[in-house]
Enzyme design. Structure first.
Site, short mmCIF file in Angstrom:
data_model
loop_
_atom_site.label_atom_id
_atom_site.label_comp_id
_atom_site.label_asym_id
_atom_site.label_seq_id
_atom_site.Cartn_x
_atom_site.Cartn_y
_atom_site.Cartn_z
N CYS A 160 -26.70 22.03 -2.07
CA CYS A 160 -25.91 22.08 -0.84
C CYS A 160 -26.73 22.42 0.41
O CYS A 160 -26.18 22.45 1.51
CB CYS A 160 -24.76 23.06 -1.01
SG CYS A 160 -23.79 22.70 -2.49
N HIS A 288 -21.89 29.16 5.61
CA HIS A 288 -21.80 28.27 4.46
C HIS A 288 -20.38 28.35 3.88
O HIS A 288 -19.77 27.33 3.58
CB HIS A 288 -22.84 28.65 3.41
CG HIS A 288 -22.95 27.66 2.30
ND1 HIS A 288 -23.20 26.32 2.52
CD2 HIS A 288 -22.84 27.79 0.95
CE1 HIS A 288 -23.24 25.68 1.37
NE2 HIS A 288 -23.01 26.55 0.40
N HIS A 322 -16.00 21.16 0.93
CA HIS A 322 -17.44 21.34 0.75
C HIS A 322 -18.05 19.97 0.47
O HIS A 322 -17.82 19.37 -0.58
CB HIS A 322 -17.69 22.29 -0.42
CG HIS A 322 -19.12 22.70 -0.56
ND1 HIS A 322 -20.14 22.15 0.18
CD2 HIS A 322 -19.72 23.63 -1.38
CE1 HIS A 322 -21.28 22.70 -0.16
NE2 HIS A 322 -21.05 23.61 -1.10
#
Length: 396
Positions: A160, A288, A322
């Site tokens: 990620c 995040h 996400h």
């Protein structure tokens, strides 16, 4: 470090196509998550899906690269004047002096999944017998081909943090004189591998994700594409700049962050040092904030102990889900929009703040000048990245 000009940037996600669609959704606190209707078998979760992607194939001259991931990349590349900006850079510098540096976690694996579901006597079906697709480098190869670029072509796959770390690659290549400009960014699209893979880790929520909520239940997976064009700063530079970046790999665990946020803290300090700024100079941090238990716990504590109450912080994954390997570039674009519009995005989805969160959290949208901003991207395996941005004329 000498700053880099962000000559152009764009993003496409479940919030819409292009920068203004994202700005409108953020202003209205309108999320893009919806019940899962994508996976090949039922899975009770919510996703951030780009509408209409199935009806927009690649043009005939790029048909060899046809797959969902490259479709989404092509869609995003045609937003916000980005194609014209890259073609102008190629004209000014030459095709061999413009790099393609892209991050992705799954690339075109969705096409490979389809091929295995439709094996023809043990072989890939004829329509998917295209070797350029079944490789992690499919995305970068496609973009280099679409722009007829001949410079370095690199794929970063660090989960990620992938499409955040490419900013660091670009800075190093430009500083060393290897290139004059770089197309950075990334794309990840929905596929069974990520939906069922994250579900097997018990990380997927059965409701829309709620970053930093005390009762959060896990992540919502989305898809997105985004790109930026980086060049050296010149006398006529206007707009935003990359002024720093930080990277770390603490390798604490394959899928769980270090309990004290060691790698995240190192990446943050690294970014501040490269930018030549202090924590108190930062106006906004795009977190995040995945809505997983451990990530939010570690990141909330990091922000609370590192920044003054005047710094604002929020996660925007409640809007988009996400987007995995595309999270870095999508959230960098959202951070740049916060700077452009003077508007802090709210932390959509949270109704009961986690007690670890400090006064820095912006739970709802706020009007505020953003001169200097950070964007955090933390990946599996402790692959962490932090980007620092500023407007022209701010500290660099």
């Amino acid at each position: 470090m000498p700053p880099l000009s962000i000559r152009a940037y764009t993003a496409t996600s479940a919030l819409g196509r292009g920068l203004d669609a994202h700005a409108d959704a953020l202003l209205a606190s309108r999320g893009g998550l919806e019940p899962n209707d994508f996976s090949s078998a039922p899975l009770d979760c919510w996703i951030g899906r780009v509408a209409g992607l199935e009806e927009e194939p690649l043009p005939p001259e790029l048909a060899e690269w046809e797959c969902r991931n490259n479709r989404l990349a092509w869609l995003a590349l045609r937003q916000d004047g980005f194609i014209d900006a890259v073609r102008d850079a190629r004209e000014r510098y030459g095709a061999s002096r413009v790099a393609v540096l892209l991050g992705t976690s799954t690339s075109s694996i969705g096409a490979t999944e389809e091929g295995y579901r439709r094996l023809d006597h043990g072989r890939m079906p004829a329509d998917l017998h295209r070797p350029v697709l079944h490789t992690p480098h499919s995305l970068a190869g496609f973009v280099a081909t679409a722009f007829d670029l001949e410079g370095p072509c690199l794929t970063v796959a660090t989960a990620c943090s992938s499409s955040a770390k490419v900013f660091g690659n670009a800075e190093r290549m430009i500083r060393l004189g290897l290139i004059d400009a770089a197309v950075v960014g990334g794309t990840d699209t929905l596929c069974d591998s990520v939906l069922f893979g994250f579900n097997s880790l018990e990380l997927v929520s059965g409701e829309p994700c709620r970053p930093f909520d005390a009762n959060r239940g896990g992540i919502s997976i989305g898809e997105a594409a985004g790109f930026a064009l980086l060049e050296r700063v010149t006398e006529d530079t206007t707009g935003p700049m990359l002024i720093g970046y930080g990277e770390a790999s603490d390798a604490h665990h394959m899928s769980t962050p270090h309990p004290e946020g060691l790698g995240a803290d190192i990446a943050l300090r690294d970014a501040l040092a490269r930018a030549g700024i202090e924590a108190g100079d930062v106006d906004y941090i795009n977190l995040h904030g995945t809505a997983s238990q451990k990530n939010d716990e570690v990141e909330a504590a990091l922000v609370a102990r590192s920044f003054p109450a005047t710094t604002r912080a929020s996660s925007t994954k409640g809007f988009t889900g996400h987007t995995l390997g595309a999270a870095g570039i999508l959230e960098a674009a959202i951070t740049l929009l916060a700077m452009r519009d003077g508007r802090i995005p709210g932390n959509l989805g949270a109704t009961t703040p986690d007690p670890l969160c400090g006064p820095q959290m912006a739970w709802t949208s706020e009007q505020r000048e953003v001169r200097i901003a950070l964007s955090n991207s933390f990946g599996f395996g402790g692959n962490n990245a932090c980007l620092a941005f500023a407007q022209v004329g701010e500290p660099a």
